[in-house]
Design a protein around this motif. Structure first.
Motif, PDB file in Angstrom:
ATOM      1  N   ASP A   1      25.499 100.859 -11.919  1.00  0.00           N
ATOM      2  CA  ASP A   1      24.238 101.608 -12.021  1.00  0.00           C
ATOM      3  C   ASP A   1      23.783 101.762 -13.469  1.00  0.00           C
ATOM      4  OD1 ASP A   1      24.260 101.885  -9.263  1.00  0.00           O
ATOM      5  OD2 ASP A   1      24.989 103.958  -9.305  1.00  0.00           O
ATOM      6  N   LEU A   2      24.710 102.101 -14.359  1.00  0.00           N
ATOM      7  CA  LEU A   2      24.358 102.263 -15.771  1.00  0.00           C
ATOM      8  C   LEU A   2      23.923 100.936 -16.392  1.00  0.00           C
ATOM      9  CD1 LEU A   2      27.037 104.767 -17.105  1.00  0.00           C
ATOM     10  CD2 LEU A   2      24.559 105.101 -17.030  1.00  0.00           C
ATOM     11  N   TRP A   3      24.614  99.859 -16.048  1.00  0.00           N
ATOM     12  CA  TRP A   3      24.252  98.555 -16.590  1.00  0.00           C
ATOM     13  C   TRP A   3      22.853  98.158 -16.124  1.00  0.00           C
ATOM     14  CZ3 TRP A   3      22.936  93.576 -15.254  1.00  0.00           C
ATOM     15  CH2 TRP A   3      23.092  92.615 -16.261  1.00  0.00           C
ATOM     16  N   ASN A   4      22.579  98.342 -14.833  1.00  0.00           N
ATOM     17  CA  ASN A   4      21.249  98.015 -14.304  1.00  0.00           C
ATOM     18  C   ASN A   4      20.167  98.855 -14.957  1.00  0.00           C
ATOM     19  OD1 ASN A   4      22.197  96.023 -12.574  1.00  0.00           O
ATOM     20  ND2 ASN A   4      22.436  97.430 -10.857  1.00  0.00           N
ATOM     21  N   ALA A   5      20.429 100.151 -15.131  1.00  0.00           N
ATOM     22  CA  ALA A   5      19.457 101.036 -15.779  1.00  0.00           C
ATOM     23  C   ALA A   5      19.229 100.611 -17.232  1.00  0.00           C
ATOM     24  CB  ALA A   5      19.930 102.484 -15.710  1.00  0.00           C
ATOM     25  N   ALA A   6      20.307 100.273 -17.924  1.00  0.00           N
ATOM     26  CA  ALA A   6      20.191  99.857 -19.322  1.00  0.00           C
ATOM     27  C   ALA A   6      19.348  98.590 -19.449  1.00  0.00           C
ATOM     28  CB  ALA A   6      21.579  99.636 -19.926  1.00  0.00           C
ATOM     29  N   GLN A   7      19.514  97.669 -18.507  1.00  0.00           N
ATOM     30  CA  GLN A   7      18.714  96.447 -18.542  1.00  0.00           C
ATOM     31  C   GLN A   7      17.239  96.741 -18.287  1.00  0.00           C
ATOM     32  OE1 GLN A   7      20.256  93.590 -19.617  1.00  0.00           O
ATOM     33  NE2 GLN A   7      21.844  95.137 -19.811  1.00  0.00           N
ATOM     34  N   ALA A   8      16.979  97.708 -17.416  1.00  0.00           N
ATOM     35  CA  ALA A   8      15.595  98.026 -17.048  1.00  0.00           C
ATOM     36  C   ALA A   8      14.832  98.735 -18.165  1.00  0.00           C
ATOM     37  CB  ALA A   8      15.574  98.885 -15.780  1.00  0.00           C
ATOM     38  N   VAL A   9      15.531  99.531 -18.970  1.00  0.00           N
ATOM     39  CA  VAL A   9      14.824 100.336 -19.987  1.00  0.00           C
ATOM     40  C   VAL A   9      15.297 100.040 -21.409  1.00  0.00           C
ATOM     41  CG1 VAL A   9      14.323 102.213 -18.373  1.00  0.00           C
ATOM     42  CG2 VAL A   9      16.406 102.303 -19.751  1.00  0.00           C
ATOM     43  N   LYS A  10      15.949  98.901 -21.624  1.00  0.00           N
ATOM     44  CA  LYS A  10      16.538  98.653 -22.939  1.00  0.00           C
ATOM     45  C   LYS A  10      15.516  98.651 -24.075  1.00  0.00           C
ATOM     46  CE  LYS A  10      16.857  93.660 -22.313  1.00  0.00           C
ATOM     47  NZ  LYS A  10      17.793  92.551 -22.189  1.00  0.00           N
ATOM     48  N   ASP A  11      14.317  98.125 -23.839  1.00  0.00           N
ATOM     49  CA  ASP A  11      13.313  98.114 -24.904  1.00  0.00           C
ATOM     50  C   ASP A  11      12.849  99.527 -25.240  1.00  0.00           C
ATOM     51  OD1 ASP A  11      13.497  95.360 -25.051  1.00  0.00           O
ATOM     52  OD2 ASP A  11      11.804  95.027 -23.688  1.00  0.00           O
ATOM     53  N   ASP A  12      12.649 100.353 -24.233  1.00  0.00           N
ATOM     54  CA  ASP A  12      12.238 101.740 -24.463  1.00  0.00           C
ATOM     55  C   ASP A  12      13.333 102.535 -25.165  1.00  0.00           C
ATOM     56  OD1 ASP A  12       9.791 101.271 -23.256  1.00  0.00           O
ATOM     57  OD2 ASP A  12      10.460 101.989 -21.287  1.00  0.00           O
ATOM     58  N   VAL A  13      14.569 102.340 -24.745  1.00  0.00           N
ATOM     59  CA  VAL A  13      15.684 103.067 -25.346  1.00  0.00           C
ATOM     60  C   VAL A  13      15.871 102.641 -26.801  1.00  0.00           C
ATOM     61  CG1 VAL A  13      18.196 103.407 -25.243  1.00  0.00           C
ATOM     62  CG2 VAL A  13      16.837 103.532 -23.152  1.00  0.00           C
ATOM     63  N   ALA A  14      15.654 101.381 -27.088  1.00  0.00           N
ATOM     64  CA  ALA A  14      15.817 100.885 -28.456  1.00  0.00           C
ATOM     65  C   ALA A  14      14.833 101.541 -29.425  1.00  0.00           C
ATOM     66  CB  ALA A  14      15.648  99.373 -28.487  1.00  0.00           C
ATOM     67  N   LYS A  15      13.717 102.028 -28.920  1.00  0.00           N
ATOM     68  CA  LYS A  15      12.713 102.686 -29.762  1.00  0.00           C
ATOM     69  C   LYS A  15      13.075 104.121 -30.112  1.00  0.00           C
ATOM     70  CE  LYS A  15       9.050  99.947 -27.659  1.00  0.00           C
ATOM     71  NZ  LYS A  15       7.905  99.976 -26.745  1.00  0.00           N
ATOM     72  N   ILE A  16      14.059 104.687 -29.440  1.00  0.00           N
ATOM     73  CA  ILE A  16      14.460 106.072 -29.681  1.00  0.00           C
ATOM     74  C   ILE A  16      15.327 106.154 -30.916  1.00  0.00           C
ATOM     75  CG2 ILE A  16      15.719 108.050 -28.763  1.00  0.00           C
ATOM     76  CD1 ILE A  16      14.973 107.007 -25.944  1.00  0.00           C
ATOM     77  N   LYS A  17      14.941 107.028 -31.849  1.00  0.00           N
ATOM     78  CA  LYS A  17      15.708 107.214 -33.088  1.00  0.00           C
ATOM     79  C   LYS A  17      16.716 108.316 -32.855  1.00  0.00           C
ATOM     80  CE  LYS A  17      15.167 107.981 -38.010  1.00  0.00           C
ATOM     81  NZ  LYS A  17      15.758 109.235 -38.393  1.00  0.00           N
ATOM     82  N   PRO A  18      18.015 108.020 -33.025  1.00  0.00           N
ATOM     83  CA  PRO A  18      19.046 109.042 -32.847  1.00  0.00           C
ATOM     84  C   PRO A  18      18.874 110.179 -33.861  1.00  0.00           C
ATOM     85  CG  PRO A  18      20.029 106.862 -32.950  1.00  0.00           C
ATOM     86  CD  PRO A  18      18.587 106.715 -33.335  1.00  0.00           C
ATOM     87  N   LEU A  19      19.207 111.381 -33.433  1.00  0.00           N
ATOM     88  CA  LEU A  19      19.129 112.549 -34.303  1.00  0.00           C
ATOM     89  C   LEU A  19      20.389 112.628 -35.170  1.00  0.00           C
ATOM     90  CD1 LEU A  19      17.866 115.238 -31.777  1.00  0.00           C
ATOM     91  CD2 LEU A  19      16.541 114.060 -33.520  1.00  0.00           C
ATOM     92  N   ASP A  20      20.219 113.160 -36.364  1.00  0.00           N
ATOM     93  CA  ASP A  20      21.350 113.432 -37.232  1.00  0.00           C
ATOM     94  C   ASP A  20      21.812 114.862 -36.957  1.00  0.00           C
ATOM     95  OD1 ASP A  20      21.360 110.945 -38.525  1.00  0.00           O
ATOM     96  OD2 ASP A  20      19.818 111.603 -39.944  1.00  0.00           O
ATOM     97  N   ALA A  21      23.114 115.091 -37.082  1.00  0.00           N
ATOM     98  CA  ALA A  21      23.629 116.437 -36.884  1.00  0.00           C
ATOM     99  C   ALA A  21      23.125 117.360 -37.986  1.00  0.00           C
ATOM    100  CB  ALA A  21      25.152 116.416 -36.906  1.00  0.00           C
ATOM    101  N   ALA A  22      22.842 118.601 -37.621  1.00  0.00           N
ATOM    102  CA  ALA A  22      22.297 119.564 -38.592  1.00  0.00           C
ATOM    103  C   ALA A  22      23.329 120.029 -39.579  1.00  0.00           C
ATOM    104  CB  ALA A  22      21.727 120.764 -37.855  1.00  0.00           C
TER     105      ALA A  22
END
Length: 104
Positions: A83-104
């Motif tokens: 399920d996770l692999w299929n989801a990752a394939q479906a939204v990989k371009d959108d997820v790649a655009k997300i900038k990870p947050l730095d810890a405060a």
């Protein structure tokens, strides 16, 4: 020291239906009808799982775990990986655009 698991899997993980079809049924000399009977479910639901047209449910994981003497988590973890692999394939371009947050 923990080792980060950051590499993406390049192939789809093995579906629980394939595991049943290729490993468990031959090893236990089971037919679809016999497996369905032992699990107390319809042949159709077993057949759809074996053909990978149905996801493994928590209820089925409990039944399979009991029948084969392993844990429901074994079966659910296999389904979760798919399920996770299929989801990752479906939204990989959108997820790649997300900038990870730095810890405060």
């Amino acid at each position: 020291m923990a080792i980060a698991n950051t590499k993406a899997m390049l192939r789809q993980p093995t579906h629980p239906g394939e595991m049943l079809r290729e490993d468990f049924l031959p090893d236990y000399d089971l037919s679809v009808a016999k497996l369905a009977e032992l699990l107390g479910v319809s042949r159709q639901s077993v057949n759809e799982l074996l053909r990978e047209r149905r996801s493994l449910s928590p209820e089925m994981a409990l039944r399979l775990g009991r029948l084969f003497g392993n844990s429901p988590e074994f079966w659910l973890n296999a389904q979760r990986a798919v399920d996770l692999w299929n989801a990752a394939q479906a939204v990989k371009d959108d997820v790649a655009k997300i900038k990870p947050l730095d810890a405060a």
